[in-house]
Design a protein around this motif. Sequence first.
Motif, PDB file in Angstrom:
ATOM      1  N   ILE A  76       0.858  -1.194   0.000  1.00 51.56           N
ATOM      2  CA  ILE A  76       0.000   0.000   0.000  1.00 51.56           C
ATOM      3  C   ILE A  76       0.888   1.237   0.000  1.00 51.56           C
ATOM      4  CG2 ILE A  76      -0.262   0.178   2.533  1.00 51.56           C
ATOM      5  CD1 ILE A  76      -3.322   0.711   1.946  1.00 51.56           C
ATOM      6  N   GLY A  82       3.430   3.817  -1.020  1.00 48.61           N
ATOM      7  CA  GLY A  82       4.575   3.722  -1.925  1.00 48.61           C
ATOM      8  C   GLY A  82       4.875   2.304  -2.364  1.00 48.61           C
ATOM      9  N   SER A  83       4.407   1.336  -1.618  1.00 45.64           N
ATOM     10  CA  SER A  83       4.661  -0.062  -1.989  1.00 45.64           C
ATOM     11  C   SER A  83       3.593  -0.582  -2.950  1.00 45.64           C
ATOM     12  CB  SER A  83       4.708  -0.927  -0.723  1.00 45.64           C
ATOM     13  OG  SER A  83       5.743  -0.456   0.110  1.00 45.64           O
ATOM     14  N   SER A 106       6.541  -4.445   1.539  1.00 42.54           N
ATOM     15  CA  SER A 106       6.405  -3.585   2.714  1.00 42.54           C
ATOM     16  C   SER A 106       7.780  -3.241   3.249  1.00 42.54           C
ATOM     17  CB  SER A 106       5.577  -4.271   3.802  1.00 42.54           C
ATOM     18  OG  SER A 106       5.485  -3.424   4.921  1.00 42.54           O
ATOM     19  N   LYS A 107       8.136  -1.980   3.109  1.00 45.29           N
ATOM     20  CA  LYS A 107       9.439  -1.533   3.605  1.00 45.29           C
ATOM     21  C   LYS A 107       9.552  -1.824   5.109  1.00 45.29           C
ATOM     22  CE  LYS A 107      12.176   2.588   4.385  1.00 45.29           C
ATOM     23  NZ  LYS A 107      12.277   4.031   4.312  1.00 45.29           N
ATOM     24  N   SER A 108       8.509  -1.479   5.862  1.00 44.34           N
ATOM     25  CA  SER A 108       8.584  -1.598   7.326  1.00 44.34           C
ATOM     26  C   SER A 108       8.232  -2.994   7.818  1.00 44.34           C
ATOM     27  CB  SER A 108       7.612  -0.608   7.956  1.00 44.34           C
ATOM     28  OG  SER A 108       6.293  -0.924   7.518  1.00 44.34           O
ATOM     29  N   THR A 165       2.913  -2.994   8.074  1.00 44.95           N
ATOM     30  CA  THR A 165       1.706  -2.281   7.658  1.00 44.95           C
ATOM     31  C   THR A 165       0.466  -3.171   7.722  1.00 44.95           C
ATOM     32  OG1 THR A 165       3.087  -0.887   6.317  1.00 44.95           O
ATOM     33  CG2 THR A 165       0.763  -0.836   5.804  1.00 44.95           C
ATOM     34  N   GLU A 199       2.172  13.614   0.699  1.00 45.81           N
ATOM     35  CA  GLU A 199       2.798  12.988   1.869  1.00 45.81           C
ATOM     36  C   GLU A 199       4.168  13.613   2.121  1.00 45.81           C
ATOM     37  OE1 GLU A 199       1.856   8.689   3.074  1.00 45.81           O
ATOM     38  OE2 GLU A 199       3.944   8.524   2.479  1.00 45.81           O
TER      39      GLU A 199
HETATM   40  O1  F6P Z   1       1.286   5.841   4.132  1.00 46.50           O
HETATM   41  C1  F6P Z   1       2.377   5.831   5.002  1.00 46.50           C
HETATM   42  C2  F6P Z   1       3.406   4.890   4.550  1.00 46.50           C
HETATM   43  O2  F6P Z   1       4.342   4.840   5.552  1.00 46.50           O
HETATM   44  C3  F6P Z   1       4.020   5.302   3.224  1.00 46.50           C
HETATM   45  O3  F6P Z   1       5.001   6.245   3.344  1.00 46.50           O
HETATM   46  C4  F6P Z   1       4.454   3.986   2.715  1.00 46.50           C
HETATM   47  O4  F6P Z   1       4.700   4.052   1.353  1.00 46.50           O
HETATM   48  C5  F6P Z   1       3.290   3.109   3.077  1.00 46.50           C
HETATM   49  O5  F6P Z   1       2.890   3.579   4.331  1.00 46.50           O
HETATM   50  C6  F6P Z   1       3.562   1.630   3.113  1.00 46.50           C
HETATM   51  O6  F6P Z   1       4.561   1.317   4.021  1.00 46.50           O
HETATM   52  P1  F6P Z   1       5.325  -0.059   4.006  1.00 46.50           P
HETATM   53  O7  F6P Z   1       6.027  -0.183   2.702  1.00 46.50           O
HETATM   54  O8  F6P Z   1       6.286   0.027   5.149  1.00 46.50           O
HETATM   55  O9  F6P Z   1       4.320  -1.168   4.187  1.00 46.50           O
END
Ligand code: F6P
Length: 520
Positions: free
Chosen positions: A127, A129-130, A180-182, A185, A327
């Motif tokens: 979701i 940016g991903s 998902s970078k983090s 999510t 954003e």
């Molecule tokens: O919408 C906030 C956000 O942190 C974006 O900056 C990011 O692209 C998105 O959520 C998805 O985050 P992630 O890639 O960590 O799942």
Amino acid sequence: MRDLFTAGSKRFDQYFKKGPHLAIDFSKNHLTSDTITLLTALAEESQLADKIHALTHGKKLNITENRAAFHTALRIPAQKRDQLPKEIADEISAVHAQMQSLCDKIHRQTPLYPQGQAITDIVNLGIGGSDLGPAMVAEALTPYHKKQVRCHFVSNVDGNQLHNTLKNLKPETTLFIIASKSFTTQETFANAKSARSWLEASLSTEQTNHHFMCCTSKPEKAAEFGILPDHILPMWDWVGGRYSLWSSIGLPIAFAIGFDNFEKLLAGAHDMDEHFQSAPLSENLPVMMGLVGLWYINFWNTRSHALLPYEQMLALFPNHFQQVDMESNGKHVQVTGEKVNWQTAPVIWGQPGTNGQHAYHQMLFQGTELIPMDFIVGLRTHSPYQQQHQMLVANCFAQTRGLMWGRNEDEVYQEMIGQGINKDEARRLAPHKAISGNQPSTTIMYDKLTPESLGALIALYEHKVFVQGIIWNINSFDQYGVELGKVIGQEVLSQLQGESSSEGYDASTQGLVNYFRNHQ
Ligand code: F6P
């Protein structure tokens, strides 16, 4: 603007600028050479050139999260990668090798495990940016799609999106990418868990594991989730989510169009990066885009900016840049922590022309707001229907002309008299038919929508956002507002599930929670 055009017959030549893969007509803007001098002076006062250098050399411009926003590094071609710090160059090369090898496997239709079948469908679960960047690029480059696979994008926690995507797919031939970078999510992991159940209804757990890949900066968490080691593609803290389509998050793009075309996308963006670093401010396309946008926001008090691609395949372009712009620059304090005393990010909106002409252009022509617009159009098309392309371009240029030039009451009146309408009726109708004009627009042209020109177009807009963020003295690379929404979302979820109480919340939110619970 009629006066400006009447005064200077060379206005087009003066404000038509060329850069890598793109040419831009700024002449239908409220600009004189004095405006450009003053705006470039503002950029100089903001030390923009130093900041561009810092961005493109991986300096830690994201001062709240203490990290770089080094997406330009990802676009440096392999043969020039030795200009990067060795560790970063090696990481990028390794991930490219991994993406290429996975693309080869999928495109050669090699099953991912001995009893497996060839993959025909790839579902990206991510979701923000991903999702937005990869989905936009994959759709924009439809003519380059590989025949072997179809790519789908599921972002919303609304299970209908996943369900409607999966109902026509087969578990044996479907591959999921968890993007998902983090790796935290909520939406992405709700979809990933449902996808796992869907696979496990037909496949063993061991087989199911082969049907997932993951792009993340938290590879250890991906391993815990059961993703196989060579299916985990790393990305790094120094890539911001909304700038991540250039990283391993671009894997669905590479699956859709092939790794060679993905590299061409990067190369087009790199060409724009080089131009951004070297062109003088008044000839620098992203700088000019940033300054002209800022001119309206801060000096004409406009609050929105329309992105109008006259290219159906760029339908998701405004959505992607809603995130990149709003954003990044939807901020209320300066890098020092002091409040800003000026407007920051505009509302970004739009959809492809000519569709928008039959929706909101009436308001652009005769509404009461000044709305700067970007018209984006290709000189050539991939479509075999060449005549339709001329119609498309004619509509694009015609809108910029009509919105700028308008038609005053006298012109309308004379026209009606010429059509034989009586004077009283013509006088009554004239104010309704008059169009004040003066709506500013910028026209951005590329030859044909190719991986290279698309790469340059995206980089143009990313850097435009950067330029504005620098002049507003804000940090364009954090997003604490969104973080708050995520925290409250978790709290409310546990209230809806009856695991915690909404006591202490405001009466409205408590009322909504109770209303929901009473209706389950
Ligand atoms: O919408 C906030 C956000 O942190 C974006 O900056 C990011 O692209 C998105 O959520 C998805 O985050 P992630 O890639 O960590 O799942």
